[in-house]
Scaffold this active site. Sequence first.
Site, mmCIF file in Angstrom:
data_model
loop_
_atom_site.group_PDB
_atom_site.id
_atom_site.type_symbol
_atom_site.label_atom_id
_atom_site.label_comp_id
_atom_site.label_asym_id
_atom_site.label_seq_id
_atom_site.Cartn_x
_atom_site.Cartn_y
_atom_site.Cartn_z
ATOM 1 N N GLU A 184 -5.554 2.527 6.488
ATOM 2 C CA GLU A 184 -5.272 2.479 5.058
ATOM 3 C C GLU A 184 -5.983 3.624 4.354
ATOM 4 O O GLU A 184 -5.492 4.160 3.370
ATOM 5 C CB GLU A 184 -5.730 1.133 4.496
ATOM 6 C CG GLU A 184 -5.453 0.940 3.017
ATOM 7 C CD GLU A 184 -5.794 -0.469 2.564
ATOM 8 O OE1 GLU A 184 -6.529 -0.593 1.566
ATOM 9 O OE2 GLU A 184 -5.332 -1.435 3.196
ATOM 10 N N ARG B 100 0.820 -1.214 0.000
ATOM 11 C CA ARG B 100 0.000 0.000 0.000
ATOM 12 C C ARG B 100 0.857 1.270 0.000
ATOM 13 O O ARG B 100 0.513 2.274 0.619
ATOM 14 C CB ARG B 100 -0.970 0.008 1.191
ATOM 15 C CG ARG B 100 -1.921 -1.180 1.223
ATOM 16 C CD ARG B 100 -2.788 -1.242 -0.029
ATOM 17 N NE ARG B 100 -3.647 -2.430 -0.001
ATOM 18 C CZ ARG B 100 -3.360 -3.582 -0.621
ATOM 19 N NH1 ARG B 100 -2.246 -3.697 -1.341
ATOM 20 N NH2 ARG B 100 -4.182 -4.606 -0.565
ATOM 21 N N SER C 201 -11.206 -1.497 2.894
ATOM 22 C CA SER C 201 -10.501 -1.885 4.119
ATOM 23 C C SER C 201 -10.015 -0.641 4.843
ATOM 24 O O SER C 201 -9.280 0.169 4.266
ATOM 25 C CB SER C 201 -9.319 -2.793 3.786
ATOM 26 O OG SER C 201 -9.759 -3.997 3.190
#
Length: 306
Positions: A299, A179, A229
């Site tokens: 995130e 990420r 998420s």
Amino acid sequence: MLRKEYPQLIDEGIVHIEVPLKEHCSFNIGGPAEVFCTPYTQKQLVTLLKFCLGHNIPYFILGKGSNLLISDKGVKGIVISTERFDKITLGKHYLSAFCGVTLKDLGNFACENGLSGLEFASGIPGSVGGAVFMNAGAYGNEIKDVLYSSRAILPTQEKLSSPNPVFYLKASEHNFSYRHSVFQDLGLIHLSSLFILKKDKPENIRQRMQELQQKRQDKQPMDLPSAGSVFKRPEGFFTGKLIEECGLKGFRIGDAAISEKHCGFIVNLGSATAKDVFQLIQHIQKVVYERYGVHLQTEIRILGEI
């Protein structure tokens, strides 16, 4: 100032005032953008960036808004949407896509042209720019696995005033990790990327896409607004499992709730505010840390003051 310096942007319908950002993000949460711009050429984008830097006006580059929590108060300055940068170019074994192309459209285009490798991304509700920015992934694959190169802008007055403000990055220069990419480190603005893919029959590609989509529908709360998420996966753990084992499934603050279907998701039950979501995130982090000693890192990105 925009009207005075760049009246053509007003005349061409590029500049909009007080646009509700809840209509431009998957959470359906957020106040208005003070100024909302929808450029469709590189020149218009560079002009807007130079204007912001020259007048010390804050700006934010917005893709599909699928990984954002936007302040209820809205966002000061200029929000620049990439939604009109939506061109895809086909090659023999590659696709070139601009930052505003949705991953769904990119996956469908690849499938129709018998190019495999993007099946994992076709169900991610984001744009190419956002996917490269955060090295989006699903089901064991990430954007880094298929990316060959990108075109980007470094938003400095010197670079923006040069004859060619665009530069190229090879795959290795993206510094991809979980990420993460160099776009986050240097504040680069993504323009387009080249993806190297493999030939296959469209019916085979479509079948794999449908199988992955079914997995998403079975395991994720596709029927309610969310930002995907919420937390990064901590090493050695599964985030959703940690949250569920803390007894937090279904726990809510206001209309923000931990999904009954997947505890790694926070969903908007109807009228959740950014403050509701933010307080729920803090509560989850506190409970998980107290029980397991694991600090969950978000995130999703937060835009504006909460």
